[in-house]
Scaffold this motif. Structure first.
Motif, PDB file in Angstrom:
ATOM      1  N   THR A 109      74.860  -8.022-138.158  1.00  0.00           N
ATOM      2  CA  THR A 109      73.650  -8.673-137.661  1.00  0.00           C
ATOM      3  C   THR A 109      73.874  -9.133-136.227  1.00  0.00           C
ATOM      4  O   THR A 109      75.003  -9.127-135.718  1.00  0.00           O
ATOM      5  N   ASP A 110      72.806  -9.543-135.560  1.00  0.00           N
ATOM      6  CA  ASP A 110      72.927 -10.016-134.184  1.00  0.00           C
ATOM      7  C   ASP A 110      73.883 -11.199-134.088  1.00  0.00           C
ATOM      8  O   ASP A 110      74.549 -11.396-133.066  1.00  0.00           O
ATOM      9  N   GLU A 111      73.954 -11.975-135.143  1.00  0.00           N
ATOM     10  CA  GLU A 111      74.784 -13.174-135.141  1.00  0.00           C
ATOM     11  C   GLU A 111      76.276 -12.842-135.126  1.00  0.00           C
ATOM     12  O   GLU A 111      77.086 -13.618-134.598  1.00  0.00           O
ATOM     13  N   CYS A 112      76.637 -11.696-135.677  1.00  0.00           N
ATOM     14  CA  CYS A 112      78.066 -11.399-135.835  1.00  0.00           C
ATOM     15  C   CYS A 112      78.460 -10.003-135.365  1.00  0.00           C
ATOM     16  O   CYS A 112      79.576  -9.557-135.668  1.00  0.00           O
TER      17      CYS A 112
ATOM     18  N   ARG B 244      81.302 -17.289-140.635  1.00  0.00           N
ATOM     19  CA  ARG B 244      81.090 -18.267-139.581  1.00  0.00           C
ATOM     20  C   ARG B 244      81.702 -17.775-138.263  1.00  0.00           C
ATOM     21  O   ARG B 244      82.530 -16.865-138.252  1.00  0.00           O
ATOM     22  N   ARG B 245      81.278 -18.416-137.212  1.00  0.00           N
ATOM     23  CA  ARG B 245      81.852 -18.205-135.883  1.00  0.00           C
ATOM     24  C   ARG B 245      82.628 -19.459-135.501  1.00  0.00           C
ATOM     25  O   ARG B 245      82.168 -20.580-135.743  1.00  0.00           O
TER      26      ARG B 245
END
Length: 269
Positions: free
Chosen positions: A9-12, A48-49
């Motif tokens: 996803t864009d998040e990761c 998580r980041r």
């Protein structure tokens, strides 16, 4: 060999994978482009980041390396060569420590603390500079080993420190060797050494890198009409040629006023 497809996803979505550590079945991935650690579970699901570039509380300028300190439940991000930023395993900022006196660019955790490597890229202590430094869990220096060679004080490649069985392994590009520290000894030992048939002459690498933007190819009248080396400026009067036994031997060669060269055999590069 197994393949774990990571969530994208864009998040990761990862841009450039610099390093991966596997801890308790989770994958910790340092993205050199996004400059943060991304955590995925064993099925590749994003969790998580950890870490973010910036100038605020718990933010850093760059992420040169990282390590998971499983013994103390921390993720340590190195903003080389000056500081380390510490987070808990959920990504909450814990604190930072100054490591600028040692100018380390790579880091790895071990039960006794941490090992850092200067990667031959810095000459932090003049004649007393070292390749490896050991730190306790609070980043107080406790040892240093393998002197940095002045003629190799610039590096073209950086190799991550590797952890296995409670030991830390580090590659020494200047000596083509692998050193290991077990956390108990008062020094590192050389575990492996790679011997090349025609190594580059000692003392030449620094000159090679300083003149790297001016490298030109030599097409002189060598035997069989082929070039045996490349020309590297800024080392006047020092010429080497491949010897018949596969090594190198110095040879006398007239140098023109504007022809400042060192010749290295192609097989050495």
């Amino acid at each position: 060999v197994g393949v774990v497809p990571l969530e994208t996803t864009d998040e990761c979505l990862l841009g450039y994978v610099s390093k991966v550590e596997v801890v308790d079945g989770n994958y910790y991935v340092l993205d050199g482009q996004r400059k943060a650690v991304f955590v995925f579970d064993g099925q590749g699901t994003f969790l998580r980041r950890i870490g973010i570039v910036g100038h605020g509380h718990g933010e850093y300028e760059r992420a040169s390396d990282f390590t998971v300190d499983r013994d103390r439940g921390r993720v340590v991000i190195l903003c080389g060569p000056r500081e380390v930023y510490m987070y808990d395993l959920q990504g909450r900022f814990v604190g930072k420590k100054d490591v600028s006196p040692w100018l380390v660019w790579k880091i790895a955790s071990c039960p006794e603390g941490f090992v850092g490597s200067a990667e031959d890229a810095t000459y932090s202590e003049g004649e007393m500079a070292y390749l490896f430094y050991a730190f306790d869990p609070e980043f107080h220096a406790r040892g240093k080993w393998v002197g940095v060679r002045r003629d190799y004080a610039m590096s073209t490649a950086y190799f991550p420190l590797q952890k296995a069985g409670g030991k830390v392994f580090g590659f020494d590009g200047a000596r083509n060797a692998v050193h290991v520290w077990d956390g108990q000894a008062d020094r590192v030992r050389t575990a492996y050494a790679v011997r090349f048939a025609s190594p580059m002459p000692g003392g030449m690498r620094g000159e090679k890198i300083r003149g790297s933007t001016l490298v030109c190819h030599s097409m002189g009248p060598f035997p069989q009409g082929r070039a045996e080396g490349i020309c590297i400026p800024r080392a006047p009067g020092r010429t080497f040629r491949a010897a018949s036994q596969g090594g190198l031997q110095p040879v006398a060669a007239p140098l023109l006023e504007k022809l400042w060269h060192v010749l290295f055999p192609i097989v050495a590069l």
